[in-house]
Design a protein around this motif. Structure first.
Motif, PDB file in Angstrom:
ATOM      1  N   GLU A   1     -32.375  76.132   2.409  1.00  0.00           N
ATOM      2  CA  GLU A   1     -31.580  75.386   3.390  1.00  0.00           C
ATOM      3  C   GLU A   1     -30.133  75.841   3.375  1.00  0.00           C
ATOM      4  O   GLU A   1     -29.501  75.958   4.425  1.00  0.00           O
ATOM      5  N   GLU A   2     -29.582  76.109   2.186  1.00  0.00           N
ATOM      6  CA  GLU A   2     -28.210  76.584   2.094  1.00  0.00           C
ATOM      7  C   GLU A   2     -28.073  77.968   2.716  1.00  0.00           C
ATOM      8  O   GLU A   2     -27.093  78.256   3.411  1.00  0.00           O
ATOM      9  N   ARG A   3     -29.063  78.829   2.497  1.00  0.00           N
ATOM     10  CA  ARG A   3     -29.049  80.169   3.076  1.00  0.00           C
ATOM     11  C   ARG A   3     -29.137  80.075   4.602  1.00  0.00           C
ATOM     12  O   ARG A   3     -28.412  80.773   5.311  1.00  0.00           O
ATOM     13  N   ASP A   4     -30.004  79.189   5.107  1.00  0.00           N
ATOM     14  CA  ASP A   4     -30.144  79.013   6.549  1.00  0.00           C
ATOM     15  C   ASP A   4     -28.862  78.452   7.167  1.00  0.00           C
ATOM     16  O   ASP A   4     -28.505  78.805   8.290  1.00  0.00           O
ATOM     17  N   LYS A   5     -28.188  77.591   6.419  1.00  0.00           N
ATOM     18  CA  LYS A   5     -26.953  76.996   6.907  1.00  0.00           C
ATOM     19  C   LYS A   5     -25.884  78.072   7.103  1.00  0.00           C
ATOM     20  O   LYS A   5     -25.095  78.021   8.025  1.00  0.00           O
ATOM     21  N   ARG A   6     -25.890  79.064   6.227  1.00  0.00           N
ATOM     22  CA  ARG A   6     -24.937  80.180   6.350  1.00  0.00           C
ATOM     23  C   ARG A   6     -25.340  81.126   7.470  1.00  0.00           C
ATOM     24  O   ARG A   6     -24.578  81.997   7.843  1.00  0.00           O
TER      25      ARG A   6
END
Length: 98
Positions: free
Chosen positions: A75-80
């Motif tokens: 989710e953090e990677r997708d947010k970036r």
């Protein structure tokens, strides 16, 4: 057939057991009922459907924590947006033509 045979619910030495909770003895029927509502129980039911052995509670918890950590990372990677490794302020788009 022994009283602790492989049945969904049984009594063992003053407690209750379940085939979806290997190694666990529940003190009361209420504890057993709570287990039947748990993710651990549902996970082991799905493993049974796939002809896999049930997991002990500590093994289930370890898998759950690992899965939650992987989800958070994704989710953090997708947010970036997959561009977290690029320098800010630079135009990194591919230029057409040449």
């Amino acid at each position: 057939m022994s009283p602790t045979a492989d049945v969904p619910m049984g009594r063992e030495g003053g407690g209750y057991t379940s085939t979806t909770a290997p190694g666990k003895v529940f003190s009361t029927r209420a504890e057993l009922a709570d287990h039947y509502k748990s993710d651990w129980h549902r996970y082991n039911l799905k493993r049974r459907e796939a002809n896999l052995a049930p997991l002990k509670e500590e093994d289930f918890r370890a898998r759950l924590e690992a899965a939650l950590a992987m989800r958070k990372e994704r989710e953090e990677r997708d947010k970036r947006g997959g561009r977290g490794h690029l320098k800010k302020g630079k135009d990194h788009r591919v230029k057409k033509g040449g």
